[in-house]
Scaffold this motif. Structure first.
Motif, short mmCIF file in Angstrom:
data_model
loop_
_atom_site.label_atom_id
_atom_site.label_comp_id
_atom_site.label_asym_id
_atom_site.label_seq_id
_atom_site.Cartn_x
_atom_site.Cartn_y
_atom_site.Cartn_z
N LYS A 144 0.94 -1.18 0.03
CA LYS A 144 0.19 0.00 -0.11
C LYS A 144 0.75 1.16 -0.08
O LYS A 144 0.40 2.13 -0.75
CB LYS A 144 -0.96 0.09 1.35
N ASN A 145 2.04 1.13 0.88
CA ASN A 145 2.80 2.44 0.85
C ASN A 145 3.76 2.60 -0.11
O ASN A 145 3.89 3.88 -0.53
CB ASN A 145 3.18 2.40 2.25
N PHE A 146 4.11 1.71 -0.78
CA PHE A 146 4.91 1.83 -2.19
C PHE A 146 4.48 1.51 -3.56
O PHE A 146 5.39 1.12 -4.39
CB PHE A 146 6.37 0.69 -1.67
N ASP A 147 3.14 1.17 -3.35
CA ASP A 147 2.46 0.86 -4.64
C ASP A 147 3.06 -0.08 -5.51
O ASP A 147 3.75 0.19 -6.79
CB ASP A 147 2.59 2.29 -5.49
N PRO A 167 -4.54 -0.65 -7.15
CA PRO A 167 -4.94 0.65 -6.80
C PRO A 167 -6.27 0.86 -6.54
O PRO A 167 -6.66 1.70 -5.73
CB PRO A 167 -4.62 1.39 -8.12
N ASP A 168 -7.11 0.11 -7.12
CA ASP A 168 -8.55 0.11 -6.72
C ASP A 168 -9.27 -1.04 -5.97
O ASP A 168 -10.46 -1.45 -6.09
CB ASP A 168 -9.39 0.28 -8.20
N GLN A 169 -8.50 -1.40 -5.32
CA GLN A 169 -8.76 -2.46 -4.27
C GLN A 169 -9.33 -3.72 -5.18
O GLN A 169 -10.34 -4.62 -4.48
CB GLN A 169 -10.02 -2.07 -3.35
N CYS A 170 -8.84 -4.08 -5.98
CA CYS A 170 -9.11 -5.18 -6.94
C CYS A 170 -10.69 -5.23 -7.39
O CYS A 170 -11.29 -6.53 -7.21
CB CYS A 170 -8.73 -6.62 -6.28
N VAL A 171 -11.38 -4.21 -7.84
CA VAL A 171 -12.72 -4.22 -8.13
C VAL A 171 -12.90 -4.58 -9.35
O VAL A 171 -12.13 -4.08 -10.38
CB VAL A 171 -13.41 -2.88 -7.83
N GLY A 172 -13.83 -5.31 -9.98
CA GLY A 172 -13.98 -5.80 -11.21
C GLY A 172 -13.65 -7.02 -11.61
O GLY A 172 -12.78 -7.83 -10.79
N PRO A 173 -14.05 -7.79 -12.80
CA PRO A 173 -13.64 -9.16 -13.02
C PRO A 173 -12.28 -9.00 -13.53
O PRO A 173 -11.64 -10.46 -12.96
CB PRO A 173 -14.72 -9.18 -14.40
N GLN A 174 -11.58 -8.20 -13.86
CA GLN A 174 -10.07 -8.27 -14.29
C GLN A 174 -9.37 -6.94 -13.61
O GLN A 174 -9.16 -5.80 -14.26
CB GLN A 174 -9.97 -7.99 -15.83
N PRO A 175 -9.27 -7.27 -12.29
CA PRO A 175 -8.36 -6.37 -11.59
C PRO A 175 -6.87 -5.77 -12.06
O PRO A 175 -6.39 -6.48 -12.65
CB PRO A 175 -8.23 -6.77 -10.19
#
Length: 231
Positions: A144-147, A167-175
């Motif tokens: 989280k801190n170092f991307d 970056p988006d908390q793994c939202v969606g079918p293809q994170p």
């Protein structure tokens, strides 16, 4: 005039060492808090006892003891304490310079060891109960801190890629995962802050040299005045 300068030097040493003592106590307290609240995670698998909490504890103890010796030696004008303070500062400076030289000479070996340590902690975090372990918490914080994601990239996690890799908390079918691995990111961070770290080490060495000069000046004055063991 000379007596006034020596008194000024004495009380300057007292104030400086008292401030260092307070700082050492703070570092030591934080190290104790880290030890009691969190399970220690080794920085390197070669030396399992080398954890962040233990490094804080050792640093706090050293700073506290050395600054206390300097404060008491200057306040009481005790030659033995001043000499001990001088020798401790001298050995600390030698250790710092030695560590800096080793970092420069064995840069590739240190990188290999860090990579091995990261992989070992990653494997521990991937275990069935890994989501609740300190290893997983440490990885989440780093990512989280170092991307970054994984040691080299997201493929290091296999089918168990954590949400901290996205970056988006793994939202969606293809994170979408962070492209860079944490090893390369940490190396880049160190290289970007190399100048700051170097300046900090130089400033610390200058402070230690000033401390040695002040203590030796008082030591010589006390020796000439015949108050070498005054308490």
């Amino acid at each position: 005039m000379a007596q006034g300068c020596l008194k000024c030097l004495k009380y300057t040493m007292c104030v400086a060492n008292f401030l260092c003592f307070i700082g050492g106590v703070s570092v030591l307290s934080f190290g104790i808090y880290m030890t009691t609240k969190f399970k220690p995670v080794a920085i390197t698998t070669t030396v399992p006892i080398l954890t962040f909490a233990n490094m804080l504890l050792i640093s706090g103890i050293v700073i506290t003891c050395v600054s206390f010796l300097g404060f008491l030696g200057a306040l009481k004008e005790n030659r033995c304490l001043l000499l001990t303070f001088f020798l401790l500062l001298f050995f600390l400076m030698l250790m710092q310079l030695t560590a800096a030289c080793l970092l420069l000479v064995y840069d590739s070996k240190i990188t290999t060891e860090v990579e091995k340590t990261l992989k070992d902690h990653l494997e521990e975090a991937k275990k069935p109960n890994g989501n609740t372990t300190e290893a997983m918490m440490a990885w989440d914080n780093i990512q989280k801190n170092f991307d970054c994601c994984g040691v080299r990239n997201a493929s290091d996690w296999g089918d168990q890629v954590p949400k901290s890799c996205c970056p988006d908390q793994c939202v969606g079918p293809q994170p979408h995962y962070w492209e860079k691995g944490c090893l390369d990111t940490l190396k880049s961070w160190f290289e970007d802050n190399f100048l700051t770290i170097g300046i900090s080490v130089i400033i610390l060495c200058i402070i230690e040299v000033l401390g040695m000069c002040f203590s030796m000046t008082l030591f010589c004055h006390i020796s000439r005045s015949g108050l070498g063991y005054k308490l």
